[in-house]
Scaffold this motif. Structure first.
Motif, mmCIF file in Angstrom:
data_model
loop_
_atom_site.group_PDB
_atom_site.id
_atom_site.type_symbol
_atom_site.label_atom_id
_atom_site.label_comp_id
_atom_site.label_asym_id
_atom_site.label_seq_id
_atom_site.Cartn_x
_atom_site.Cartn_y
_atom_site.Cartn_z
ATOM 1 N N SER A 172 0.825 -1.206 0.000
ATOM 2 C CA SER A 172 0.000 0.000 0.000
ATOM 3 C C SER A 172 0.861 1.258 0.000
ATOM 4 O O SER A 172 0.533 2.247 -0.671
ATOM 5 N N VAL A 173 1.964 1.244 0.756
ATOM 6 C CA VAL A 173 2.855 2.411 0.777
ATOM 7 C C VAL A 173 3.418 2.673 -0.621
ATOM 8 O O VAL A 173 3.393 3.818 -1.108
ATOM 9 N N VAL A 174 3.913 1.639 -1.272
ATOM 10 C CA VAL A 174 4.475 1.811 -2.616
ATOM 11 C C VAL A 174 3.405 2.304 -3.592
ATOM 12 O O VAL A 174 3.636 3.235 -4.376
ATOM 13 N N GLY A 175 2.216 1.698 -3.551
ATOM 14 C CA GLY A 175 1.151 2.106 -4.460
ATOM 15 C C GLY A 175 0.668 3.528 -4.215
ATOM 16 O O GLY A 175 0.482 4.307 -5.157
ATOM 17 N N VAL A 176 0.467 3.886 -2.950
ATOM 18 C CA VAL A 176 -0.014 5.234 -2.632
ATOM 19 C C VAL A 176 1.010 6.289 -3.036
ATOM 20 O O VAL A 176 0.659 7.319 -3.637
ATOM 21 N N LEU A 177 2.283 6.063 -2.732
ATOM 22 C CA LEU A 177 3.308 7.047 -3.069
ATOM 23 C C LEU A 177 3.473 7.197 -4.578
ATOM 24 O O LEU A 177 3.629 8.322 -5.083
ATOM 25 N N LEU A 178 3.415 6.106 -5.308
ATOM 26 C CA LEU A 178 3.565 6.182 -6.765
ATOM 27 C C LEU A 178 2.390 6.916 -7.398
ATOM 28 O O LEU A 178 2.572 7.853 -8.194
#
Length: 305
Positions: free
Chosen positions: A112-118
């Protein structure tokens, strides 16, 4: 008539050099009327100490009670750090369910962190530096999602995920949480402060939009990426309601849901608290890693906007 002799010119007297032992204190630059008195300093120290104790006491109680042997809790005697044992941690980490819940939580939080930041950085760059029809209306419409309570959209979201077969799956747990309006807003505010000359020079050198984003924008976003990444990680790690609805089987529970379910199964208190400590250590470590970026990222996005 004879002239009186002129008086000799005054010779400047060199100033006495400051003594090495007298360093200028911070209070020396403050007017005397505004300097805190001794009584105020003592009162401030007492209040800060009391606030610190009140804040840290729940964590102390959680750790000490998790290390006590299994049995009845006798307060306040059980809060004393005597006769401690780590049997509860052995039971928790040696069980079949807790390592699985820990794995589910790590996957849910990190992906979720990777997806939200991207997605937030891509959207923030588009809203900040690109010109297209309806940009402002689209941005403020998307930002208006912040005013909609999360619980209002939960039932329609669950119905949609259920129709698509996402119940008890990782993608059904992660995908609905990737659209984060707050993250997009902070990214846009931060990117607005970046000079346009950098992007114009990159285009003159023949860089495409994706090259500009990955080679120029992302390296400049390190402070806000670290800040948002820490906040998003903490939010997903502590999330309870959405994993409770989507992860309906025991194997798909997260740590927060699994530890809450232990209280319904008559599990001893020291094991429940040991599971809470296991869930607390990763988020505390994430905070220690990202704390130095908090002020720089949040203040920078606010000032540049």
């Amino acid at each position: 008539m004879t002239r009186a002799p002129e008086a000799p010119a005054a010779v400047p007297v060199p100033k006495e050099p400051a003594r090495a032992g007298r360093a200028r204190t911070p209070d020396a630059a403050v007017p005397a009327g505004l300097r805190p008195r001794a009584r105020g300093r003592v009162l401030r120290g007492v209040l800060l100490t009391a606030a610190s104790v009140a804040t840290l006491f729940p964590f102390y109680a959680m750790i000490v009670l998790s290390l006590h042997p299994q049995g009845a809790v006798d307060l306040p005697g059980s809060l004393l750090p005597w006769h401690l044992t780590g049997d509860a941690y052995g039971e928790v980490l040696g069980s079949r369910d807790v390592p699985r819940w820990l794995f589910n939580t790590v996957v849910y939080s990190l992906v979720s962190v990777v997806g939200v930041l991207l997605l937030a950085s891509l959207a923030g760059y588009a809203f900040a530096k690109k010109r297209f029809p309806g940009r402002e209306g689209m941005f403020w419409s998307f930002l208006s999602m912040v005013m909609v309570p999360y619980h209002v959209t939960m039932i329609p979201t669950f119905i949609l995920i259920s129709k698509l077969g996402g119940v008890d799956t990782y993608w059904g747990l992660i995908v609905p949480t990737l659209a984060n309006a707050q993250a997009v807003f902070l990214m846009r505010q931060f990117i607005l402060g970046l000079p346009d000359e950098i992007f114009e020079a990159a285009r003159l050198d023949g860089c495409g939009e994706l090259q500009i984003f990955f080679r120029i924008v992302l390296p400049l976003l390190k402070p806000i990426l670290a800040t948002l990444g820490t906040f998003v990680f903490l939010w997903h790690w502590n999330d309870f309601l959405w994993p409770l609805i989507v992860g309906q089987s025991t194997e798909m529970r997260t740590l927060t849901v699994g530890i809450a379910s232990l209280q319904q199964e008559q599990v001893p208190l020291n094991q429940v608290l040991a599971g809470s400590v296991v869930a607390f250590v990763p988020i505390f470590s994430a905070y220690l890693v990202g704390q130095r970026y908090f002020t720089e990222g949040v203040v920078g996005s606010a000032v540049k906007g």
